[in-house]
Design a protein around this motif. Sequence first.
Motif, PDB file in Angstrom:
ATOM      1  N   ALA A  42     -41.009  39.439   6.382  1.00  0.00           N
ATOM      2  CA  ALA A  42     -42.033  39.889   7.333  1.00  0.00           C
ATOM      3  C   ALA A  42     -43.416  39.665   6.753  1.00  0.00           C
ATOM      4  CB  ALA A  42     -41.826  41.370   7.647  1.00  0.00           C
ATOM      5  N   ALA A  43     -44.398  39.647   7.626  1.00  0.00           N
ATOM      6  CA  ALA A  43     -45.790  39.548   7.173  1.00  0.00           C
ATOM      7  C   ALA A  43     -46.094  40.740   6.272  1.00  0.00           C
ATOM      8  CB  ALA A  43     -46.722  39.517   8.376  1.00  0.00           C
ATOM      9  N   PRO A  44     -46.817  40.506   5.172  1.00  0.00           N
ATOM     10  CA  PRO A  44     -47.008  41.560   4.175  1.00  0.00           C
ATOM     11  C   PRO A  44     -47.923  42.705   4.594  1.00  0.00           C
ATOM     12  CG  PRO A  44     -48.265  39.615   3.596  1.00  0.00           C
ATOM     13  CD  PRO A  44     -47.453  39.256   4.793  1.00  0.00           C
ATOM     14  N   GLY A  45     -48.662  42.561   5.654  1.00  0.00           N
ATOM     15  CA  GLY A  45     -49.557  43.637   6.081  1.00  0.00           C
ATOM     16  C   GLY A  45     -50.348  43.198   7.288  1.00  0.00           C
ATOM     17  N   PRO A  46     -51.291  44.020   7.726  1.00  0.00           N
ATOM     18  CA  PRO A  46     -52.031  43.697   8.952  1.00  0.00           C
ATOM     19  C   PRO A  46     -52.977  42.497   8.820  1.00  0.00           C
ATOM     20  CG  PRO A  46     -52.906  45.690   7.929  1.00  0.00           C
ATOM     21  CD  PRO A  46     -51.683  45.310   7.156  1.00  0.00           C
ATOM     22  N   GLU A  47     -53.339  42.128   7.586  1.00  0.00           N
ATOM     23  CA  GLU A  47     -54.262  41.015   7.405  1.00  0.00           C
ATOM     24  C   GLU A  47     -53.602  39.665   7.726  1.00  0.00           C
ATOM     25  OE1 GLU A  47     -56.229  39.014   3.609  1.00  0.00           O
ATOM     26  OE2 GLU A  47     -56.991  41.032   3.966  1.00  0.00           O
ATOM     27  N   ILE A  48     -52.307  39.549   7.443  1.00  0.00           N
ATOM     28  CA  ILE A  48     -51.552  38.327   7.746  1.00  0.00           C
ATOM     29  C   ILE A  48     -50.560  38.669   8.858  1.00  0.00           C
ATOM     30  CG2 ILE A  48     -49.973  36.574   6.866  1.00  0.00           C
ATOM     31  CD1 ILE A  48     -52.374  36.332   5.235  1.00  0.00           C
ATOM     32  N   ALA A  49     -50.553  37.849   9.899  1.00  0.00           N
ATOM     33  CA  ALA A  49     -49.650  38.089  11.027  1.00  0.00           C
ATOM     34  C   ALA A  49     -49.077  36.766  11.512  1.00  0.00           C
ATOM     35  CB  ALA A  49     -50.409  38.769  12.168  1.00  0.00           C
ATOM     36  N   PHE A  50     -47.910  36.840  12.137  1.00  0.00           N
ATOM     37  CA  PHE A  50     -47.301  35.654  12.735  1.00  0.00           C
ATOM     38  C   PHE A  50     -47.672  35.608  14.205  1.00  0.00           C
ATOM     39  CE2 PHE A  50     -44.382  36.180   9.105  1.00  0.00           C
ATOM     40  CZ  PHE A  50     -44.457  34.897   8.592  1.00  0.00           C
ATOM     41  N   GLU A  51     -48.083  34.440  14.649  1.00  0.00           N
ATOM     42  CA  GLU A  51     -48.460  34.240  16.046  1.00  0.00           C
ATOM     43  C   GLU A  51     -47.788  32.973  16.572  1.00  0.00           C
ATOM     44  OE1 GLU A  51     -50.323  36.227  17.901  1.00  0.00           O
ATOM     45  OE2 GLU A  51     -51.116  37.544  16.340  1.00  0.00           O
ATOM     46  N   ALA A  52     -47.381  32.993  17.822  1.00  0.00           N
ATOM     47  CA  ALA A  52     -46.837  31.803  18.471  1.00  0.00           C
ATOM     48  C   ALA A  52     -47.973  30.810  18.694  1.00  0.00           C
ATOM     49  CB  ALA A  52     -46.187  32.174  19.794  1.00  0.00           C
ATOM     50  N   LEU A  53     -47.684  29.541  18.534  1.00  0.00           N
ATOM     51  CA  LEU A  53     -48.722  28.525  18.719  1.00  0.00           C
ATOM     52  C   LEU A  53     -49.303  28.554  20.124  1.00  0.00           C
ATOM     53  CD1 LEU A  53     -47.135  25.575  16.741  1.00  0.00           C
ATOM     54  CD2 LEU A  53     -49.153  26.911  16.110  1.00  0.00           C
ATOM     55  N   ALA A  54     -48.486  28.816  21.127  1.00  0.00           N
ATOM     56  CA  ALA A  54     -48.976  28.892  22.509  1.00  0.00           C
ATOM     57  C   ALA A  54     -49.990  30.030  22.652  1.00  0.00           C
ATOM     58  CB  ALA A  54     -47.813  29.078  23.474  1.00  0.00           C
ATOM     59  N   GLU A  55     -49.732  31.146  21.983  1.00  0.00           N
ATOM     60  CA  GLU A  55     -50.678  32.273  22.023  1.00  0.00           C
ATOM     61  C   GLU A  55     -51.997  31.890  21.353  1.00  0.00           C
ATOM     62  OE1 GLU A  55     -50.459  35.430  23.392  1.00  0.00           O
ATOM     63  OE2 GLU A  55     -48.652  34.664  24.368  1.00  0.00           O
TER      64      GLU A  55
ATOM     65  N   ASP B  98     -57.883  33.005  11.073  1.00  0.00           N
ATOM     66  CA  ASP B  98     -58.246  31.938  10.150  1.00  0.00           C
ATOM     67  C   ASP B  98     -57.021  31.441   9.393  1.00  0.00           C
ATOM     68  OD1 ASP B  98     -59.856  30.146   8.811  1.00  0.00           O
ATOM     69  OD2 ASP B  98     -61.015  31.649   7.723  1.00  0.00           O
ATOM     70  N   LEU B  99     -57.232  30.372   8.622  1.00  0.00           N
ATOM     71  CA  LEU B  99     -56.185  29.840   7.755  1.00  0.00           C
ATOM     72  C   LEU B  99     -55.920  30.844   6.637  1.00  0.00           C
ATOM     73  CD1 LEU B  99     -57.517  26.194   7.355  1.00  0.00           C
ATOM     74  CD2 LEU B  99     -55.541  26.915   8.702  1.00  0.00           C
ATOM     75  N   PRO B 100     -54.684  31.255   6.443  1.00  0.00           N
ATOM     76  CA  PRO B 100     -54.419  32.239   5.398  1.00  0.00           C
ATOM     77  C   PRO B 100     -54.205  31.657   4.014  1.00  0.00           C
ATOM     78  CG  PRO B 100     -52.460  31.913   6.712  1.00  0.00           C
ATOM     79  CD  PRO B 100     -53.539  31.062   7.315  1.00  0.00           C
ATOM     80  N   PHE B 101     -53.779  30.392   3.925  1.00  0.00           N
ATOM     81  CA  PHE B 101     -53.405  29.831   2.627  1.00  0.00           C
ATOM     82  C   PHE B 101     -54.090  28.489   2.418  1.00  0.00           C
ATOM     83  CE2 PHE B 101     -49.648  31.972   4.569  1.00  0.00           C
ATOM     84  CZ  PHE B 101     -49.801  33.176   3.910  1.00  0.00           C
ATOM     85  N   ALA B 102     -55.307  28.528   1.903  1.00  0.00           N
ATOM     86  CA  ALA B 102     -56.080  27.318   1.649  1.00  0.00           C
ATOM     87  C   ALA B 102     -56.733  27.450   0.282  1.00  0.00           C
ATOM     88  CB  ALA B 102     -57.133  27.116   2.735  1.00  0.00           C
ATOM     89  N   GLY B 103     -56.952  26.309  -0.354  1.00  0.00           N
ATOM     90  CA  GLY B 103     -57.583  26.316  -1.662  1.00  0.00           C
ATOM     91  C   GLY B 103     -58.093  24.938  -2.013  1.00  0.00           C
ATOM     92  N   ALA B 104     -58.714  24.849  -3.186  1.00  0.00           N
ATOM     93  CA  ALA B 104     -59.290  23.589  -3.642  1.00  0.00           C
ATOM     94  C   ALA B 104     -58.224  22.520  -3.839  1.00  0.00           C
ATOM     95  CB  ALA B 104     -60.056  23.806  -4.944  1.00  0.00           C
TER      96      ALA B 104
END
Length: 179
Positions: free
Chosen positions: A78-91, A30-36
């Motif tokens: 680096a990503a701060p933990g397992p909840e946030i991860a970096f993924e390649a757009l192709a993946e 999902d989107l990790p950084f969204a808000g009103a």
Amino acid sequence: MKSNGGALACILAFNGNCQLAVRRAGGRLDLPFAGADLAAALAELEKAFPEHTSPVERFAAAGVGSAYRVFLVQVRGAAPGPEIAFEALAELEGHAAALSPALAAVIAGLGPHLVEIPYLALGENDYIYKFRPEKERNHAIYSQDPDAAELYQSRLFTDIKTLARRHERLAADPVTLDF
């Protein structure tokens, strides 16, 4: 959670390798950084990545039941933990079933802006090209010093410039000088 215009703010955070930060929730991404609004999304971003470029608004996307104002940033670290991860757009595109509707909608609108991602860390006054185009070159600077003028006009210097210019716009084929 809707903002005044009805659109949520969403920040897409990319690392130096142009990978997108995503939130892992169970088997979904999902989107990790969204808000009103931008301030709320920025607060979420800064919890995970205190060092980042200024958000730049690039496009709007419509998801299932929501609209998004999409901002791009580059983050450091680096990503701060397992909840946030970096993924390649192709993946991510290859695993569309695992994407939330919001993430899928935002990624679908990202196409025209992909070329901007590697340059998010550059300011508007940063020069990204190794050599200036012919009309922007200052040849007069070499006439101030006879030694510099002689070197600038030498065959070796001309060959080096020609070789480097041949490769300057090919990121996959960096300049190497083999003598």
